[in-house]
Design a protein around this motif. Structure first.
Motif, mmCIF file in Angstrom:
data_model
loop_
_atom_site.group_PDB
_atom_site.id
_atom_site.type_symbol
_atom_site.label_atom_id
_atom_site.label_comp_id
_atom_site.label_asym_id
_atom_site.label_seq_id
_atom_site.Cartn_x
_atom_site.Cartn_y
_atom_site.Cartn_z
ATOM 1 N N GLN E 21 -7.982 -3.363 -8.595
ATOM 2 C CA GLN E 21 -6.873 -3.727 -7.710
ATOM 3 C C GLN E 21 -5.613 -2.928 -8.070
ATOM 4 N N GLY E 22 -5.355 -2.766 -9.353
ATOM 5 C CA GLY E 22 -4.191 -1.968 -9.764
ATOM 6 C C GLY E 22 -4.315 -0.515 -9.316
ATOM 7 N N ALA E 23 -5.504 0.024 -9.462
ATOM 8 C CA ALA E 23 -5.708 1.415 -9.055
ATOM 9 C C ALA E 23 -5.543 1.570 -7.547
ATOM 10 N N ASP E 26 -1.822 1.695 -6.686
ATOM 11 C CA ASP E 26 -1.244 2.979 -7.091
ATOM 12 C C ASP E 26 -1.643 4.110 -6.148
ATOM 13 N N LEU E 27 -2.911 4.130 -5.761
ATOM 14 C CA LEU E 27 -3.420 5.262 -4.981
ATOM 15 C C LEU E 27 -2.935 5.218 -3.533
ATOM 16 N N VAL E 28 -2.864 3.996 -2.948
ATOM 17 C CA VAL E 28 -2.304 3.911 -1.592
ATOM 18 C C VAL E 28 -0.846 4.352 -1.619
ATOM 19 N N ASP E 29 -0.099 3.911 -2.624
ATOM 20 C CA ASP E 29 1.303 4.317 -2.696
ATOM 21 C C ASP E 29 1.419 5.827 -2.907
ATOM 22 N N LEU E 30 0.562 6.377 -3.717
ATOM 23 C CA LEU E 30 0.594 7.829 -3.934
ATOM 24 C C LEU E 30 0.407 8.576 -2.616
ATOM 25 N N SER E 31 -0.482 8.068 -1.768
ATOM 26 C CA SER E 31 -0.694 8.742 -0.482
ATOM 27 C C SER E 31 0.543 8.620 0.407
ATOM 28 N N ASP E 79 -7.021 -5.639 -2.002
ATOM 29 C CA ASP E 79 -5.795 -5.908 -1.226
ATOM 30 C C ASP E 79 -4.948 -4.639 -1.170
ATOM 31 N N GLY E 80 -4.936 -3.993 0.010
ATOM 32 C CA GLY E 80 -4.194 -2.746 0.175
ATOM 33 C C GLY E 80 -3.139 -2.850 1.255
ATOM 34 N N ARG E 81 -2.589 -4.074 1.452
ATOM 35 C CA ARG E 81 -1.583 -4.269 2.505
ATOM 36 C C ARG E 81 -0.223 -3.706 2.082
ATOM 37 N N ALA E 82 0.605 -3.374 3.057
ATOM 38 C CA ALA E 82 1.879 -2.702 2.795
ATOM 39 C C ALA E 82 2.732 -3.470 1.792
ATOM 40 N N ALA E 83 2.827 -4.790 1.963
ATOM 41 C CA ALA E 83 3.693 -5.565 1.077
ATOM 42 C C ALA E 83 3.155 -5.548 -0.355
ATOM 43 N N THR E 84 1.845 -5.667 -0.496
ATOM 44 C CA THR E 84 1.238 -5.604 -1.821
ATOM 45 C C THR E 84 1.521 -4.258 -2.478
ATOM 46 N N VAL E 85 1.404 -3.212 -1.703
ATOM 47 C CA VAL E 85 1.673 -1.877 -2.234
ATOM 48 C C VAL E 85 3.147 -1.728 -2.608
ATOM 49 N N ALA E 86 4.020 -2.190 -1.707
ATOM 50 C CA ALA E 86 5.460 -2.029 -1.935
ATOM 51 C C ALA E 86 5.906 -2.740 -3.211
ATOM 52 N N SER E 87 5.305 -3.895 -3.504
ATOM 53 C CA SER E 87 5.764 -4.660 -4.670
ATOM 54 C C SER E 87 5.003 -4.309 -5.952
ATOM 55 N N GLY E 88 3.798 -3.774 -5.853
ATOM 56 C CA GLY E 88 2.982 -3.642 -7.058
ATOM 57 C C GLY E 88 2.743 -2.231 -7.563
ATOM 58 N N SER E 89 3.230 -1.228 -6.868
ATOM 59 C CA SER E 89 2.909 0.151 -7.258
ATOM 60 C C SER E 89 3.536 0.530 -8.588
ATOM 61 N N GLY E 90 2.850 1.366 -9.318
ATOM 62 C CA GLY E 90 3.362 1.875 -10.588
ATOM 63 C C GLY E 90 4.276 3.082 -10.428
ATOM 64 N N ILE E 91 4.459 3.526 -9.212
ATOM 65 C CA ILE E 91 5.305 4.700 -8.958
ATOM 66 C C ILE E 91 6.732 4.234 -8.710
ATOM 67 N N GLY E 92 7.698 4.876 -9.325
ATOM 68 C CA GLY E 92 9.102 4.525 -9.139
ATOM 69 C C GLY E 92 9.565 4.792 -7.721
ATOM 70 N N LEU E 112 2.782 11.379 -10.184
ATOM 71 C CA LEU E 112 1.426 11.587 -10.696
ATOM 72 C C LEU E 112 1.342 11.179 -12.162
ATOM 73 N N GLY E 113 2.364 11.519 -12.948
ATOM 74 C CA GLY E 113 2.369 11.145 -14.363
ATOM 75 C C GLY E 113 2.276 9.638 -14.562
ATOM 76 N N ALA E 114 3.016 8.886 -13.766
ATOM 77 C CA ALA E 114 2.986 7.427 -13.887
ATOM 78 C C ALA E 114 1.600 6.874 -13.561
ATOM 79 N N VAL E 115 0.996 7.400 -12.522
ATOM 80 C CA VAL E 115 -0.330 6.903 -12.129
ATOM 81 C C VAL E 115 -1.381 7.287 -13.173
#
Lengths: 156, 156, 156, 156, 156, 156, 156, 156, 156, 156, 156, 156
Positions: E21-23, E26-31, E79-92, E112-115
């Protein structure tokens, strides 16, 4: 030397192998005749006939390969050498030099017509002896008759 | 009837058109010989040689088309009919029937060798008269010599 | 052991085979040098040069194969082993480690320039002896000079 | 100059980068050796081995690129220059000149065997330090062992 | 409602599903981040970076799909919904509006370094519990580290 | 007769070769079972399941080839003959005749589940002995678990 | 400003660059003339000529690119701007408005004929100075003469 | 349960469905036997036969699918399970373990010969009852006899 | 002579045909200008701009063909000859000779800007008279504005 | 900093850029919602809906790219970051966890319906200000309404 | 006016041409019926049947072309006009408006069943008169019966 | 039964659905008429027109599918059955039997002309009610007018 166990009895094999060898010679010659006119045709329909002839060449080359490999599969070595083709083809002589487009079409109608008659005889001759080879002749006949129609339609 | 304005003076045209007509006959025959062996080869290397021969057939067909259309482009009608090929080819007679794989390779080495010698003569003969045709002969020679090497390497 | 009948007389063969062997060494080294820089380039133009170098690698690999097989076709065994390349290449030493993008371009301009000079000498040296090999060198030169222009244009 | 932030601690990085550099040299040399034999093999199995060797070349080129870019990604500049390869490869010397097909196969069995042993050592050495690089070595080993089997099977 | 029989014991499943789930997040946000910069980058290196970013987008989309379907295969709804991504991503946070090319590169290096740091933690965390999922994380890490190197090399 | 030098010590080789032979039998049977249902499924979801099953067949065929060639690469002859598969497969008996779509899905869930359990045991068993083979089992497991999820999701 | 190190001495470079610039203008104009007729041809042979003309356009565009990039590779900036083409082309004026198919063919025969004469002069002029450029002109001439034959054959 | 309205009367259906079921079993076994030898063949012709066998596998898989779906189309559920194949195939037992290349070829000649005899009996048996199924058997026979010839030619 | 029944009343036809003829001239000139810079650009961004310009050339060629064939479809013969383009284009003069990359970008921004203004006027002018032609102008404008943005972004 | 000369007056630009930004957010969210359901759908129609949803994802990704690049082309930086999407989307909340196939279809009908209403408002709002952007919205609406119909038809 | 020399005697030609004309009408109607349902089907299986119907449309279009061109090849003009199809088709009336998926399947089972019965009569009727046309009918019947099975299986 | 929520108010929906249904009937008939002539055309231009007609068939089939699916997307069931087409088409009656090439061209000019007039009326009628459907009609009109020009040009 090399002897393949043919799946057909001897009499049937003789019938079928003559039909295959005859078809091979006709089809190789058809490919050479169509190429000859492909290079020598002139006149307003040049481009259209030039392209159409290459489709006949393509068909004839594929069919000749099918027929020759069928002979090999039955244990009979096929003969598609230039001299064999020159002396044994069912197609009448093709004129040398430039050829007007209407003459080119007429020459192809005659050449295809001659091969079709012989191919239909092979369909009749081989049904009993080997339905597998007959099926190949039927498919070739259908294709040649389609090319035949197209050239006839062009000289209407 | 049809007269194409050739870009070459008459003497040069004669030289070049003879070279092109000779090459056409050699190349059509090469395609027929290679197909003949493609169908009749037997022996442990059957599959490898069977496939390799179809690459020679493909090369020879493309080169013969190039050469014939070059003749037409210079205003000289090419002649690739079966009888012309049978009587004029530079390749010696091919045996009928099944052919052992080592014999098949040797036959191809000889056939290619014979065509290469004549093709190199055409390279020399046409350099002055028409560098465009010469360039075509050079490209064909390079390709034939590559096939020649491969068959030689196989009989080492 | 294996002796191939070369279509060239001995003196010509010597000239041509030296040219082919030299070209082979240069081209294999060119592919290794371009890969080396492909992996080590850094700087703002990294991506653009990284991609462009792989096109040089592709060209050099194809040309080296053509040249080596041409040697074989003439009966001369080609030598493309690492030690032969390391000692015989016409390209000067490539620095180890990361390389700035402007330096990468300059290195490629020099490497291509060195190979082009030697390749043009081969064009001159082989015209008499074997126009077929000469034609191959001409084509390679045209391609290398196009890459040469592109790297030069980038440092303008 | 350029310093990349490596994701690995220094000791691990040293282990992994030595393994990657060693693999790069082995794989570049493998591609050169396989090409060398591709050009020089002679004998009845020429065509079959000639084609098979190009598949080894293709594999070796892809693997060397993967390994070199992995080194760069870890911040270590890879070295794939001809001299480095010539002096550092784990493959023994390859004979110059024509090579009989059975010898060609044996040479490839030996070359692949030598690289496989070293590659398995790299699998063992890097599991702790960097499972990402280890996974790359595992995949390469699987592929090389498949090629190894095929050449062994041919000399059975 | 729907209960899938997981092949993993409960404790292992918890470890692995958190990593997946964490990955995914991160990956949806990276895209999304890479697309955002793809549209907003300006400066002399516009075209090169514009194209390179779409390759990151492509990688991130494929990896996010693999990771999400792996979760489903283990019986855990991703869970790859926008709100989940917006609040949980490891990217600044990514800045809004036009972004200079050098800043664009620096932003991608950081993202990329953070992910990568978090992805390596997942490799370590899951090796015991599920080597199959671990293998997926290893492959993703290798790919992200390659992109990371390329952006770093561009700002050297 | 033919003895291949295995890169593994004897005890490891025994472990790995049993795992590979077992996987081969399971995977060949999986391809036959999936085809059997592909032909016999009836019901409203016919078309969807008919297509989906051919994807399982495709996966199983590729994986069985990988596993068998891995055994050969290690010097162990694989056995994928019909009788061996019929007696040794880990998949329970498949009913003859037409099969309703819901039953078809349930049968596939069971068949895949049985193979997955055994495949995970092989992952555990081979990690020490041969990480290369283990990596192959990991990849196969990931793919089978994805298929497993999809059929489970359909019967929810 | 930008000065490229040309591989040719100055006198040769002058000869070759004039030939390249002249060829560029002719070929760009040929592509515009062929498109013009492609759009305006009418008559029973409309479709055939409409398609054939697009093949001339395709050839002319590729050749003009080759010639212009060859000039750049020699360090001479090419000029393919509309005004340069309009004033310098070797092709006579093309009529405006609809054009009957027979007239269209005659116009193309004349246009191609004019370009071929000038291209053959370039072949002669550049053989000494730069065999690489000469080889390019030879290839273009062969292609243009093939198109020339085809249009002539159509008006026979 | 499920009853499809067959287009054939009962007696004809019985004849045809027995022929189809018999063919299915033969063809599935043929694909397994050819794969078995594909993995286990050794000897100088390894590579050539290894590749050739995969073409037999491809043919046998396509034909078995055609035959099974034809049975379904006539309302008869086909049976291609491992146990059915193991007990009902017309192909004799295949030896376990490594197999020399000459033995591999002989085994395939025998296997194909056994299937061809039975397939020709099906051609004869079904012509009256269902010419559509007969046409399928004819096409399969032609293809198998071509493979049969090729293996025979290799042991000449 | 040839008169096509236009689907538009005379006044509308006049409006639309002027717009189409103007667009044709602009688009042909755009393709020539972009090619000119493609060949003459120099500087560190050479490769990136060189490639980008060929995409503009491709777009402009496709759009000019669409516009010219639309004119023909409405019964108005289009005019795309070099002299017409040289005198009627809306793009200002392009400098001869080598062009620095920043200047190249600025020149393209200006050329595209000039064409876009005129194309938007055509969108407004033709909406009443012929929504079909207007739709074509809208699509072309969207594409040109995308190219315009990209060049602008590069000079930021 | 960077200022692009917009082809639109300020008031029009404001209208159009709000429409484009709104569409971007809707379309990115649509792609995330469709992927979410693609991973979480369960039930007998799993496979059919799983595949169909990926086509919606594909459409939404392409449309979001078109819309964002259109904004950039007009000089307005687009914003497609996760937080912007999470807060600004016109699609209602999507439930977490597994989702039954009938619910999945209903959720997609609602999501598509919400986006279509807003997209039609954008068509109306932008016709005056920028027919080029309007044309893009029209094309997107047509595509979304087609997807909308298909999901509606499935719940009938 | 135009008279083609038919290869068949008059009585045979009458039999065959009636069969071909009847088949043409049936097949054109089948393509229209399948498209009608493709557009109007609703229900949970919408997507699956929607796609499946387009495969029937594709088959029917190809078969109708084959049959019509076969008639032309025999010298008989085919008639596939809307009115001829509307009055002569062997398929019963199709309901207007939306159609539930189960009804859609039943309608297709009936339509295909009706065409198959008539097609089998044509197989019987033409075997004597023209085995070439018979072979075409056999191939069409096999394909239609496969589609028939699939729709039947879906309503089980 | 099934009721789709249309995005259009009732009056607009009535206007648009009549236009769509009318266009569907015209386009299906256009595809049937073009196929009819494709099969029956004779004369010197046979091949050219035979091929050109299949392009019209392809266009008409794609457009009819677009129009029918647009109706479904708006909640209106389309009607493309043979009887509906036969009675409602805007194309006049097509003659039966062979048709001379000049007559074939004239027939197509008339058929396309009739459809174009009605399609332009639909463009006008639907702009207010549904710009999405109008945009579809505009695109279809552009394509039909291109075909119309080409046939007109051929009879000039």
């Amino acid at each position: 030397m090399y002897v393949v166990k043919s799946p057909l009895p001897d009499a049937d094999l003789k019938t079928v192998s003559e039909a295959l060898q005859g078809a091979l010679v006709d089809l190789v010659d058809l490919s050479l005749v169509a190429k000859q006119i492909h290079w020598n045709v002139v006149g307003p329909r040049f481009r259209s006939i030039h392209l159409q002839l290459d489709e006949v060449v393509g068909s004839a080359r594929i069919h000749s390969d099918t027929v020759a490999e069928r002979a090999s599969a039955l244990g009979v070595p096929p003969d598609g050498r230039a001299a064999t083709v020159a002396s044994g083809s069912g197609i009448g002589p093709t004129p040398a030099g430039w050829i007007k487009d209407t003459d080119a079409v007429r020459t192809m109608v005659d050449a295809l017509g001659a091969v079709i008659i012989r191919m239909r005889q092979r369909v009749n001759a081989t049904g009993e002896a080997d339905p597998v080879s007959q099926d190949i002749f039927i498919g070739i006949t259908a294709d040649l008759e389609k090319h035949h129609w197209m050239f006839q339609a062009e000289n209407a």
